[in-house]
Write an enzyme that holds these catalytic residues in place. Structure first.
Site, mmCIF file in Angstrom:
data_model
loop_
_atom_site.group_PDB
_atom_site.id
_atom_site.type_symbol
_atom_site.label_atom_id
_atom_site.label_comp_id
_atom_site.label_asym_id
_atom_site.label_seq_id
_atom_site.Cartn_x
_atom_site.Cartn_y
_atom_site.Cartn_z
ATOM 1 N N HIS A 125 0.836 -1.206 0.000
ATOM 2 C CA HIS A 125 0.000 0.000 0.000
ATOM 3 C C HIS A 125 0.871 1.256 0.000
ATOM 4 O O HIS A 125 0.581 2.224 -0.714
ATOM 5 C CB HIS A 125 -0.909 0.034 1.235
ATOM 6 C CG HIS A 125 -1.886 -1.082 1.312
ATOM 7 N ND1 HIS A 125 -2.011 -1.880 2.433
ATOM 8 C CD2 HIS A 125 -2.803 -1.542 0.422
ATOM 9 C CE1 HIS A 125 -2.959 -2.773 2.226
ATOM 10 N NE2 HIS A 125 -3.450 -2.598 1.006
ATOM 11 N N LYS A 148 -16.365 -6.657 6.949
ATOM 12 C CA LYS A 148 -15.124 -7.429 6.808
ATOM 13 C C LYS A 148 -14.545 -7.841 8.158
ATOM 14 O O LYS A 148 -13.551 -8.553 8.201
ATOM 15 C CB LYS A 148 -14.082 -6.619 6.028
ATOM 16 C CG LYS A 148 -14.425 -6.430 4.565
ATOM 17 C CD LYS A 148 -13.278 -5.749 3.849
ATOM 18 C CE LYS A 148 -13.548 -5.644 2.358
ATOM 19 N NZ LYS A 148 -12.407 -5.051 1.647
ATOM 20 N N ARG A 158 -3.035 -6.229 -8.110
ATOM 21 C CA ARG A 158 -1.936 -7.177 -7.876
ATOM 22 C C ARG A 158 -1.865 -8.230 -8.970
ATOM 23 O O ARG A 158 -0.807 -8.726 -9.298
ATOM 24 C CB ARG A 158 -2.127 -7.879 -6.528
ATOM 25 C CG ARG A 158 -1.885 -6.999 -5.338
ATOM 26 C CD ARG A 158 -2.137 -7.785 -4.089
ATOM 27 N NE ARG A 158 -3.484 -8.325 -4.097
ATOM 28 C CZ ARG A 158 -4.415 -8.050 -3.197
ATOM 29 N NH1 ARG A 158 -4.146 -7.268 -2.195
ATOM 30 N NH2 ARG A 158 -5.616 -8.573 -3.280
ATOM 31 N N SER A 163 -3.079 -7.587 2.955
ATOM 32 C CA SER A 163 -3.239 -7.497 4.411
ATOM 33 C C SER A 163 -3.673 -8.835 4.982
ATOM 34 O O SER A 163 -3.171 -9.272 6.023
ATOM 35 C CB SER A 163 -4.269 -6.421 4.757
ATOM 36 O OG SER A 163 -3.818 -5.156 4.343
#
Length: 159
Positions: free
Chosen positions: A18, A42, A91, A129
Site C-alpha cells: 500500500h 469485513k 496485484r 493485508s
C-alpha cells in the site's frame, strides 16, 4: 487547480505494498487522500481509529498525503473531498474484473470520477493485508511486508 486523488481501502493493516502505491501516487497528483473504509462487514482486526493512526504514522514522510476514515459511498465521499481520481492497486489479473465493475459503477454515480489502476512494485505484488495477518498468526516473519509501527501493532494484537 490541484488534482486531488483518493486511494481507498480497508488497510487492515496497511502494508508496504500500500505504501508503494500511495508513494507513487504522490508523484502523479497534488494531493492524495488515503481513505480508510470502516468496512464493518469485513470484521477488521484493527478498529477504524487504529487503522487511521497506523496509516498516518506510516505515511508521515509523504507531505501531500492526508489519511481519513470514511463509511460513505465512495462516489459521495469523492464528491465531498473534491477529488476526481480514484487510485486502485491491481496485484493480479484476477483483481481486474472486480475493479472494472467498481470503476463503472463509480463513474455512473459520479461521471467526472476517473479510476487509475497502479500495479505494485514486483517486490509487493503477492502480498495482501489478509495474507500478512495469516502468516503472522502462524508465527511467520512478516517484518519485510509492513512498516515498523504496523508490525509492532500487529504483533501486539496477536500476543
Amino acid at each position: 487547480m490541484q488534482k486531488r486523488a483518493i486511494y481507498p481501502g480497508t488497510f487492515d493493516p496497511i502494508t508496504n505494498g500500500h505504501i508503494d502505491i500511495v508513494t507513487r501516487a504522490t508523484q502523479m497528483f497534488d494531493h492524495v487522500i488515503l481513505a480508510i473504509a470502516a468496512s464493518p462487514s469485513k470484521k477488521p482486526m484493527f478498529t477504524l481509529e487504529e487503522r487511521v493512526a497506523l496509516a498516518q504514522q506510516a505515511t508521515a514522510h509523504l507531505g501531500n498525503v492526508e489519511v481519513v476514515g470514511f463509511s460513505d459511498l465512495m462516489a459521495n465521499f469523492a464528491r465531498n473531498q473534491h477529488a476526481t481520481v480514484l487510485i486502485r492497486g491491481l496485484r493480479a489479473v484476477a483483481d481486474f474484473e472486480y475493479e472494472m465493475q467498481l470503476a463503472h459503477m463509480n463513474r455512473h454515480l459520479m461521471p467526472e470520477l476517473e479510476s487509475v489502476f497502479l500495479m505494485p512494485s514486483k517486490e509487493w505484488s503477492f502480498i495482501s493485508s489478509s495474507l500478512v495477518k495469516e502468516v503472522a498468526r502462524h508465527q511467520g516473519d512478516v517484518t519485510h511486508f509492513l512498516p515498523e509501527n504496523v508490525h509492532q501493532a500487529l504483533m501486539a494484537k496477536l500476543a
